[in-house]
Design a protein around this motif. Structure first.
Motif, PDB file in Angstrom:
ATOM      1  N   GLU A 194       0.842  -1.189   0.000  1.00  0.00           N
ATOM      2  CA  GLU A 194       0.000   0.000   0.000  1.00  0.00           C
ATOM      3  C   GLU A 194       0.877   1.239   0.000  1.00  0.00           C
ATOM      4  O   GLU A 194       1.958   1.245   0.593  1.00  0.00           O
ATOM      5  CB  GLU A 194      -0.834  -0.018   1.286  1.00  0.00           C
ATOM      6  CG  GLU A 194      -2.116   0.746   1.205  1.00  0.00           C
ATOM      7  CD  GLU A 194      -2.901   0.559   2.488  1.00  0.00           C
ATOM      8  OE1 GLU A 194      -3.598  -0.475   2.603  1.00  0.00           O
ATOM      9  OE2 GLU A 194      -2.802   1.424   3.371  1.00  0.00           O
ATOM     10  N   GLY A 195       0.420   2.288  -0.658  1.00  0.00           N
ATOM     11  CA  GLY A 195       1.168   3.541  -0.648  1.00  0.00           C
ATOM     12  C   GLY A 195       0.574   4.544  -1.610  1.00  0.00           C
ATOM     13  O   GLY A 195      -0.260   4.191  -2.443  1.00  0.00           O
ATOM     14  N   VAL A 196       1.025   5.768  -1.516  1.00  0.00           N
ATOM     15  CA  VAL A 196       0.572   6.811  -2.427  1.00  0.00           C
ATOM     16  C   VAL A 196       1.106   6.489  -3.830  1.00  0.00           C
ATOM     17  O   VAL A 196       2.300   6.287  -4.005  1.00  0.00           O
ATOM     18  CB  VAL A 196       1.070   8.191  -1.955  1.00  0.00           C
ATOM     19  CG1 VAL A 196       0.742   9.259  -2.985  1.00  0.00           C
ATOM     20  CG2 VAL A 196       0.450   8.542  -0.615  1.00  0.00           C
ATOM     21  N   GLY A 197       0.189   6.395  -4.768  1.00  0.00           N
ATOM     22  CA  GLY A 197       0.589   6.092  -6.153  1.00  0.00           C
ATOM     23  C   GLY A 197       1.242   4.735  -6.308  1.00  0.00           C
ATOM     24  O   GLY A 197       2.023   4.509  -7.240  1.00  0.00           O
ATOM     25  N   ALA A 198       0.920   3.799  -5.413  1.00  0.00           N
ATOM     26  CA  ALA A 198       1.654   2.522  -5.352  1.00  0.00           C
ATOM     27  C   ALA A 198       1.524   1.680  -6.628  1.00  0.00           C
ATOM     28  O   ALA A 198       2.473   0.987  -6.995  1.00  0.00           O
ATOM     29  CB  ALA A 198       1.194   1.708  -4.144  1.00  0.00           C
ATOM     30  N   VAL A 199       0.385   1.747  -7.307  1.00  0.00           N
ATOM     31  CA  VAL A 199       0.180   0.884  -8.473  1.00  0.00           C
ATOM     32  C   VAL A 199       1.148   1.256  -9.602  1.00  0.00           C
ATOM     33  O   VAL A 199       1.925   0.417 -10.073  1.00  0.00           O
ATOM     34  CB  VAL A 199      -1.287   0.934  -8.967  1.00  0.00           C
ATOM     35  CG1 VAL A 199      -1.438   0.227 -10.307  1.00  0.00           C
ATOM     36  CG2 VAL A 199      -2.204   0.304  -7.924  1.00  0.00           C
ATOM     37  N   ALA A 200       1.125   2.515 -10.013  1.00  0.00           N
ATOM     38  CA  ALA A 200       1.989   2.948 -11.122  1.00  0.00           C
ATOM     39  C   ALA A 200       3.454   2.881 -10.716  1.00  0.00           C
ATOM     40  O   ALA A 200       4.313   2.489 -11.508  1.00  0.00           O
ATOM     41  CB  ALA A 200       1.619   4.359 -11.548  1.00  0.00           C
ATOM     42  N   SER A 201       3.741   3.253  -9.475  1.00  0.00           N
ATOM     43  CA  SER A 201       5.116   3.245  -9.003  1.00  0.00           C
ATOM     44  C   SER A 201       5.682   1.826  -8.986  1.00  0.00           C
ATOM     45  O   SER A 201       6.826   1.596  -9.412  1.00  0.00           O
ATOM     46  CB  SER A 201       5.174   3.885  -7.616  1.00  0.00           C
ATOM     47  OG  SER A 201       6.494   3.896  -7.159  1.00  0.00           O
ATOM     48  N   ALA A 202       4.889   0.875  -8.528  1.00  0.00           N
ATOM     49  CA  ALA A 202       5.342  -0.528  -8.500  1.00  0.00           C
ATOM     50  C   ALA A 202       5.585  -1.033  -9.920  1.00  0.00           C
ATOM     51  O   ALA A 202       6.555  -1.762 -10.171  1.00  0.00           O
ATOM     52  CB  ALA A 202       4.329  -1.403  -7.786  1.00  0.00           C
ATOM     53  N   ARG A 203       4.732  -0.639 -10.859  1.00  0.00           N
ATOM     54  CA  ARG A 203       4.931  -1.052 -12.257  1.00  0.00           C
ATOM     55  C   ARG A 203       6.267  -0.512 -12.788  1.00  0.00           C
ATOM     56  O   ARG A 203       6.943  -1.179 -13.557  1.00  0.00           O
ATOM     57  CB  ARG A 203       3.782  -0.541 -13.134  1.00  0.00           C
ATOM     58  CG  ARG A 203       2.422  -1.126 -12.778  1.00  0.00           C
ATOM     59  CD  ARG A 203       2.137  -2.451 -13.405  1.00  0.00           C
ATOM     60  NE  ARG A 203       1.980  -2.409 -14.842  1.00  0.00           N
ATOM     61  CZ  ARG A 203       1.674  -3.467 -15.580  1.00  0.00           C
ATOM     62  NH1 ARG A 203       1.485  -4.657 -14.998  1.00  0.00           N
ATOM     63  NH2 ARG A 203       1.550  -3.367 -16.878  1.00  0.00           N
ATOM     64  N   LYS A 204       6.601   0.708 -12.366  1.00  0.00           N
ATOM     65  CA  LYS A 204       7.897   1.280 -12.792  1.00  0.00           C
ATOM     66  C   LYS A 204       9.057   0.522 -12.180  1.00  0.00           C
ATOM     67  O   LYS A 204      10.070   0.280 -12.829  1.00  0.00           O
ATOM     68  CB  LYS A 204       7.990   2.753 -12.386  1.00  0.00           C
ATOM     69  CG  LYS A 204       7.245   3.669 -13.317  1.00  0.00           C
ATOM     70  CD  LYS A 204       7.643   5.113 -13.058  1.00  0.00           C
ATOM     71  CE  LYS A 204       6.952   6.033 -14.055  1.00  0.00           C
ATOM     72  NZ  LYS A 204       7.207   7.449 -13.751  1.00  0.00           N
ATOM     73  N   LEU A 205       8.929   0.176 -10.908  1.00  0.00           N
ATOM     74  CA  LEU A 205       9.995  -0.597 -10.247  1.00  0.00           C
ATOM     75  C   LEU A 205      10.152  -1.969 -10.912  1.00  0.00           C
ATOM     76  O   LEU A 205      11.260  -2.496 -10.995  1.00  0.00           O
ATOM     77  CB  LEU A 205       9.690  -0.789  -8.760  1.00  0.00           C
ATOM     78  CG  LEU A 205       9.717   0.448  -7.857  1.00  0.00           C
ATOM     79  CD1 LEU A 205       9.311   0.062  -6.438  1.00  0.00           C
ATOM     80  CD2 LEU A 205      11.097   1.083  -7.835  1.00  0.00           C
ATOM     81  N   ILE A 206       9.031  -2.529 -11.379  1.00  0.00           N
ATOM     82  CA  ILE A 206       9.053  -3.863 -12.002  1.00  0.00           C
ATOM     83  C   ILE A 206       9.647  -3.813 -13.405  1.00  0.00           C
ATOM     84  O   ILE A 206      10.430  -4.680 -13.782  1.00  0.00           O
ATOM     85  CB  ILE A 206       7.622  -4.455 -12.015  1.00  0.00           C
ATOM     86  CG1 ILE A 206       7.214  -4.857 -10.595  1.00  0.00           C
ATOM     87  CG2 ILE A 206       7.527  -5.641 -12.973  1.00  0.00           C
ATOM     88  CD1 ILE A 206       5.740  -5.219 -10.446  1.00  0.00           C
ATOM     89  N   GLY A 207       9.281  -2.822 -14.190  1.00  0.00           N
ATOM     90  CA  GLY A 207       9.797  -2.695 -15.563  1.00  0.00           C
ATOM     91  C   GLY A 207       8.916  -3.383 -16.595  1.00  0.00           C
ATOM     92  O   GLY A 207       7.940  -4.049 -16.255  1.00  0.00           O
ATOM     93  N   SER A 208       9.293  -3.234 -17.864  1.00  0.00           N
ATOM     94  CA  SER A 208       8.492  -3.749 -18.985  1.00  0.00           C
ATOM     95  C   SER A 208       8.278  -5.250 -18.896  1.00  0.00           C
ATOM     96  O   SER A 208       9.124  -5.974 -18.365  1.00  0.00           O
ATOM     97  CB  SER A 208       9.186  -3.441 -20.311  1.00  0.00           C
ATOM     98  OG  SER A 208       9.377  -2.067 -20.440  1.00  0.00           O
ATOM     99  N   THR A 209       7.157  -5.701 -19.492  1.00  0.00           N
ATOM    100  CA  THR A 209       6.789  -7.121 -19.487  1.00  0.00           C
ATOM    101  C   THR A 209       7.923  -7.983 -20.046  1.00  0.00           C
ATOM    102  O   THR A 209       8.241  -9.037 -19.500  1.00  0.00           O
ATOM    103  CB  THR A 209       5.504  -7.331 -20.322  1.00  0.00           C
ATOM    104  OG1 THR A 209       4.486  -6.473 -19.791  1.00  0.00           O
ATOM    105  CG2 THR A 209       5.029  -8.767 -20.259  1.00  0.00           C
ATOM    106  N   ASN A 210       8.526  -7.527 -21.154  1.00  0.00           N
ATOM    107  CA  ASN A 210       9.672  -8.232 -21.730  1.00  0.00           C
ATOM    108  C   ASN A 210      10.951  -7.749 -21.042  1.00  0.00           C
ATOM    109  O   ASN A 210      11.361  -6.607 -21.218  1.00  0.00           O
ATOM    110  CB  ASN A 210       9.742  -7.964 -23.234  1.00  0.00           C
ATOM    111  CG  ASN A 210      10.905  -8.704 -23.886  1.00  0.00           C
ATOM    112  OD1 ASN A 210      11.821  -9.180 -23.212  1.00  0.00           O
ATOM    113  ND2 ASN A 210      10.861  -8.791 -25.202  1.00  0.00           N
TER     114      ASN A 210
END
Ligand code: ADP
Length: 169
Positions: free
Chosen positions: A96-112
């Motif tokens: 949980e966190g402010v802007g956690a969804v988009a931020s986590a996607r950035k930390l994870i990186g592209s699907t490939n």
């Protein structure tokens, strides 16, 4: 939210509080568990300053994998994807966190992972889309849906981190 004064005037000093606190479902996939990357992956979200509200090692049944990835049902790789996700234990997490969804996607990186930037989890730790070590919800709605899907209510925990006042002013 107290975003406006009593007469409805917008209060600029409260802008920061308008940023949405979101829940996101993060999962270390079976390859991440097998490769001993659980600690490394958890650590990235922990260091960022998100709050962990759920965590478990879990062998995912086929039906749950199919429900989780139902939007991809028509894709040619769907059967392979279900085999992959159910091929060994996964680590399920709610953050949980402010802007956690988009931020986590950035930390994870592209699907490939070959297209993922260095510094991201997939960019640093993986080489193929079919073995991309981690999942992260793609919208706040899916964050809620996926946490409800993978966790029972008693498995989630709300708590106050001592670092909270040092993360956000
Ligand atoms: P993301 O996980 O980045 O949100 P998608 O929602 O598009 O990506 O896909 C879900 C998962 O399905 C991917 O993380 C990956 O494990 C798998 N996947 C996606 N595309 C392919 C593909 N072309 N071949 C094999 N697996 C795929």
């Amino acid at each position: 939210h107290a975003r406006r004064s009593a007469n409805g005037i917008f209060l600029p000093h409260l802008v920061a509080s308008m940023e949405q606190v979101e829940e996101t479902y993060i999962m270390v996939k079976p390859d991440g568990v097998q490769r001993g990357l659980v600690g490394e992956i958890i650590s990235r979200f922990e260091k960022k300053g998100f709050r962990l509200t759920g965590l478990k090692l879990f062998q995912c049944p086929k039906e749950l994998a199919e429900e989780h990835y139902k939007d991809l049902k028509t894709k040619s790789f769907f059967p392979k994807l279900i085999n992959y996700i159910t091929s060994g234990p996964v680590v399920c997490m709610a953050w949980e966190g402010v802007g956690a969804v988009a931020s986590a996607r950035k930390l994870i990186g592209s699907t490939n992972p070959l297209q993922a930037e260095p510094g991201t989890i997939r960019g640093d730790l993986a080489v193929q889309t079919g073995r991309n070590v981690v999942h992260g919800s793609d919208s706040p709605e899916n964050g809620k849906r996926e946490i409800a899907l993978w966790f029972k209510e008693g498995e989630l925990c709300q708590w106050t981190a001592v670092q909270a006042p040092w993360l956000r002013e």
